[in-house]
Design an enzyme around this catalytic site. Structure first.
Site, mmCIF file in Angstrom:
data_model
loop_
_atom_site.group_PDB
_atom_site.id
_atom_site.type_symbol
_atom_site.label_atom_id
_atom_site.label_comp_id
_atom_site.label_asym_id
_atom_site.label_seq_id
_atom_site.Cartn_x
_atom_site.Cartn_y
_atom_site.Cartn_z
ATOM 1 C CG ASP A 72 -0.311 -0.441 2.499
ATOM 2 O OD1 ASP A 72 0.926 -0.393 2.587
ATOM 3 O OD2 ASP A 72 -1.037 -0.820 3.441
ATOM 4 C CG ASP A 141 -9.188 -1.528 12.136
ATOM 5 O OD1 ASP A 141 -8.209 -2.140 11.661
ATOM 6 O OD2 ASP A 141 -9.660 -0.491 11.609
ATOM 7 C CG HIS A 143 -6.423 -2.185 8.780
ATOM 8 N ND1 HIS A 143 -6.580 -1.224 9.745
ATOM 9 C CD2 HIS A 143 -5.158 -2.016 8.308
ATOM 10 C CE1 HIS A 143 -5.475 -0.505 9.855
ATOM 11 N NE2 HIS A 143 -4.593 -0.980 8.999
ATOM 12 C CD GLU A 148 -8.847 1.396 7.509
ATOM 13 O OE1 GLU A 148 -8.737 0.503 8.360
ATOM 14 O OE2 GLU A 148 -8.335 2.535 7.651
HETATM 15 C C1 GLP Z 1 -0.973 0.399 8.464
HETATM 16 C C2 GLP Z 1 -0.519 -0.426 7.254
HETATM 17 C C3 GLP Z 1 -0.676 -1.910 7.529
HETATM 18 C C4 GLP Z 1 -0.030 -2.268 8.841
HETATM 19 C C5 GLP Z 1 -0.679 -1.488 9.961
HETATM 20 C C6 GLP Z 1 -0.099 -1.815 11.324
HETATM 21 O O1 GLP Z 1 -2.355 0.488 8.511
HETATM 22 N N1 GLP Z 1 -1.248 -0.094 6.083
HETATM 23 O O2 GLP Z 1 -0.098 -2.651 6.464
HETATM 24 O O3 GLP Z 1 -0.159 -3.668 9.067
HETATM 25 O O4 GLP Z 1 -0.482 -0.105 9.691
HETATM 26 O O5 GLP Z 1 1.031 -1.054 11.587
HETATM 27 P P1 GLP Z 1 2.019 -1.328 12.777
HETATM 28 O O6 GLP Z 1 2.870 -2.485 12.362
HETATM 29 O O7 GLP Z 1 2.818 -0.062 12.912
HETATM 30 O O8 GLP Z 1 1.203 -1.644 13.973
#
Ligand code: GLP
Length: 264
Positions: A72, A141, A143, A148
């Site tokens: 992404d 959440d 995702h 989402e």
């Molecule tokens: C963002 C990214 C996800 C990732 C999530 C969790 O939303 N788009 O790909 O898994 O953050 O991030 P973190 O690893 O910092 O908790």
């Protein structure tokens, strides 16, 4: 679904890095075809990337014949912004390994024609031969990538509007200012991730405990898009004692027993 439980993120990340390296090496031993990997951002994969970098430098694995596609990217954030996923990936992985620049793919959140960008990304994945392994994280959440809650489990690469929750959680990367977090992102879809031969999801810390409970024990539902992994024939969640803390005791014991039996 397999669930690998380690004491903490350091041990879980070591497991993941060694697993990925072994998969790259196993394909390289029998085929000239590139290893196609999906990669994620966020704080979670940083330790895994650090171990992969160490392994590349030690000659234990090479990314010379690896093609990567990131999950992404924010819409409208300049590529050179320190919190763009382009910057993140170069900072934490690409600048330190031997992957060829032309094999690195990250969605262009500044593309003039966003729909064409998303369609071209899906085509490039197919043209590369499809994913051998997709490495992902999970949001609080549940995702996956930026899919989402209430994203279709059949979704493909597209533009999405970020939830208030996700923007608040990600504000920590933007001077704590929610208003600086982009409102939209480009993301691979749930179905794009699940098209991979194998999917490995990292989740560490108690903030991910609810997401893992929903994804592992809840019904397969667009409410928690990681739950789509339940339908995948080769899905693995790598977690720690904190992130697995909300599942039933018997589920926990079952996952431990499966791993022990497989290693016996
Ligand atoms: C963002 C990214 C996800 C990732 C999530 C969790 O939303 N788009 O790909 O898994 O953050 O991030 P973190 O690893 O910092 O908790």
């Amino acid at each position: 679904m397999k669930v690998i439980i380690r004491k903490n993120s350091a041990e879980g990340s070591l497991w993941a890095a060694h697993y990925i390296a072994a998969k790259i090496n196993a394909k390289a031993a029998v085929s000239d075809k590139p290893f196609v990997i999906g990669l994620c951002t966020g704080s979670t994969p940083i330790e895994t990337y650090a171990e992969l970098i160490r392994m590349v430098k030690a000659g234990e694995v090479s990314f010379k014949n690896v093609i990567s596609f990131n999950m992404d990217e924010y819409v409208g954030l300049p590529v050179e912004h320190p919190e763009s996923y382009h910057s993140f990936m170069h900072r934490y992985l690409f600048d330190h390994i031997d992957e060829k620049p032309e094999n690195i793919h990250i969605l262009d959140g500044n593309a003039k024609d966003i729909e064409a960008e998303c369609a071209a990304y899906e085509k490039a994945i197919v043209d590369a031969g499809g994913f051998d392994l997709f490495l992902g994280g999970v949001g609080e959440d549940g995702h996956i990538a930026f899919n989402e809650p209430f994203s279709s489990l059949e979704s493909r690469t597209r533009v999405v509007t970020l939830t208030q929750d996700t923007r608040e959680v990600n504000a920590r990367f933007f001077d704590g200012d929610f208003n600086k977090v982009p409102k939209q992102a480009l993301t691979v879809g749930v179905a794009t991730v699940l098209s991979s031969k194998e999917v490995v999801i990292l989740a560490f810390g108690s903030k991910k405990a609810r997401a893992l409970k929903d994804a592992i024990e809840g019904p397969m539902s667009h409410y928690c898009t990681l739950s789509g992994l339940q339908a995948h024939p080769a899905g693995t969640i790598v977690c720690d004692e904190n992130s697995i803390g909300e599942v039933k005791v018997n589920s926990y014991r079952y996952f431990k027993a499966v791993e022990e039996a497989e290693n016996a």
